[in-house]
Design an enzyme around this catalytic site. Sequence first.
Site, PDB file in Angstrom:
ATOM      1  N   LYS A  80       1.056  -1.158  -0.243  1.00 39.67           N
ATOM      2  CA  LYS A  80       0.008   0.100  -0.120  1.00 39.67           C
ATOM      3  C   LYS A  80       0.881   1.296   0.018  1.00 39.67           C
ATOM      4  O   LYS A  80       0.372   2.343  -0.443  1.00 39.67           O
ATOM      5  CB  LYS A  80      -0.868   0.095   1.275  1.00 39.67           C
TER       6      LYS A  80
ATOM      7  N   TYR B 290      -5.289  -5.243  -7.214  1.00 41.32           N
ATOM      8  CA  TYR B 290      -4.916  -4.950  -5.741  1.00 41.32           C
ATOM      9  C   TYR B 290      -4.579  -6.303  -5.005  1.00 41.32           C
ATOM     10  O   TYR B 290      -3.440  -6.535  -4.468  1.00 41.32           O
ATOM     11  CB  TYR B 290      -6.249  -4.727  -4.971  1.00 41.32           C
TER      12      TYR B 290
ATOM     13  N   TYR C 110      -2.618  -0.564  11.505  1.00 41.90           N
ATOM     14  CA  TYR C 110      -4.026  -0.608  11.756  1.00 41.90           C
ATOM     15  C   TYR C 110      -4.632  -0.247  13.136  1.00 41.90           C
ATOM     16  O   TYR C 110      -4.014   0.819  13.420  1.00 41.90           O
ATOM     17  CB  TYR C 110      -4.532  -2.031  11.231  1.00 41.90           C
TER      18      TYR C 110
ATOM     19  N   VAL D 113       0.402  -8.672   6.379  1.00 42.61           N
ATOM     20  CA  VAL D 113       0.299 -10.151   6.888  1.00 42.61           C
ATOM     21  C   VAL D 113       1.140 -11.456   6.555  1.00 42.61           C
ATOM     22  O   VAL D 113       1.122 -12.297   7.193  1.00 42.61           O
ATOM     23  CB  VAL D 113      -1.028 -10.446   6.794  1.00 42.61           C
TER      24      VAL D 113
END
Length: 312
Positions: free
Chosen positions: A70, A195, A247, A265
């Site tokens: 990202k 994505y 996050y 992740v």
Amino acid sequence: MKQSDLHDLLIKDFDYYKEGKNAQYIPALSQVDPKQLGIALYNLQANELQTCGIPEKSANVRFAIESISKVPVLLLAINDNGLDGVFSHVDAEPTGFSFNSLLNMQIEQRKYPLNPFVNQGAIVVNSLLKGKNSDERFARILDFMKEIFNDNDITLNEEVYHSESKTGDINRSIAYYMKGNGIWNGDVEDVLDSYFKQCSVNVNAIDLANLGALLANGGVAPWNGKRIVSEESATIVKSLMLTAGLYDESGDFSMRVGVPTKSGVGGGLMSAVPGKYGIGIFSPAIDKPGNSVAGMKLLHDVVQELNIDIFA
Ligand code: DON
């Protein structure tokens, strides 16, 4: 840092992998050996790269970039559209919700996704890239990644990509929700395809240290002196990493560790310490918010040892 001191920190933190678990919702990630801890430190002042790992070559091991993608995709979108062209479609607010939450948009009835690092925002940012379809956008992403990671060997991990795509129902819900509610007006399946691909690129800890160093160096690649992104985008991205990079664990992490960092992740962490260091870490076992457990412990200890907490 002395190599033996760095190695001692890895020995100290290695076993924390037992407190986490590989990402289970993406089958290809659940099968990665969790017993790996690698770090790469790019020291800007000395223009030197140092690596250390247990097993020894863990800083060279390739793994899925996942949400760390990202950052490069946001930088490319800013290069393509300018800052206003991006931040007129996505906000820059931290979130107390998980990275794939739909609730935050529903509760607050937001007009735009919260920030570029939660999935809602990342999907919209991907759709802003120049390129008329997934193939064109992803080809540009891969070229850009090669440049900012200083690594011509990065490739798409096909197995992770198919896994992501097959199990990506929550991302589909997010994208259709945004479309159905007038938050975004893209081609859902085409954008999700690029994505999923951006998340499935294989990198190593050295690549992440290079990107961290480029951001820490105000957007100029320290290995060849070339400006890749504007100083303003490097500054903005670092501030977003601090407020939203981990996050719903971003606040706690900033308080405890104090360096702008982005997680994925796949077990990667990428940090940029302004004017000083780029840091890349890999250890696949993650906690509930999605962040590498041993990786965060090691980052904390390295930051303390080098005295580079940006708030200290
Ligand atoms: O969108 C997803 O679910 C993943 N491909 C990326 C998520 C991720 O890495 C979140 N990170 N910590």
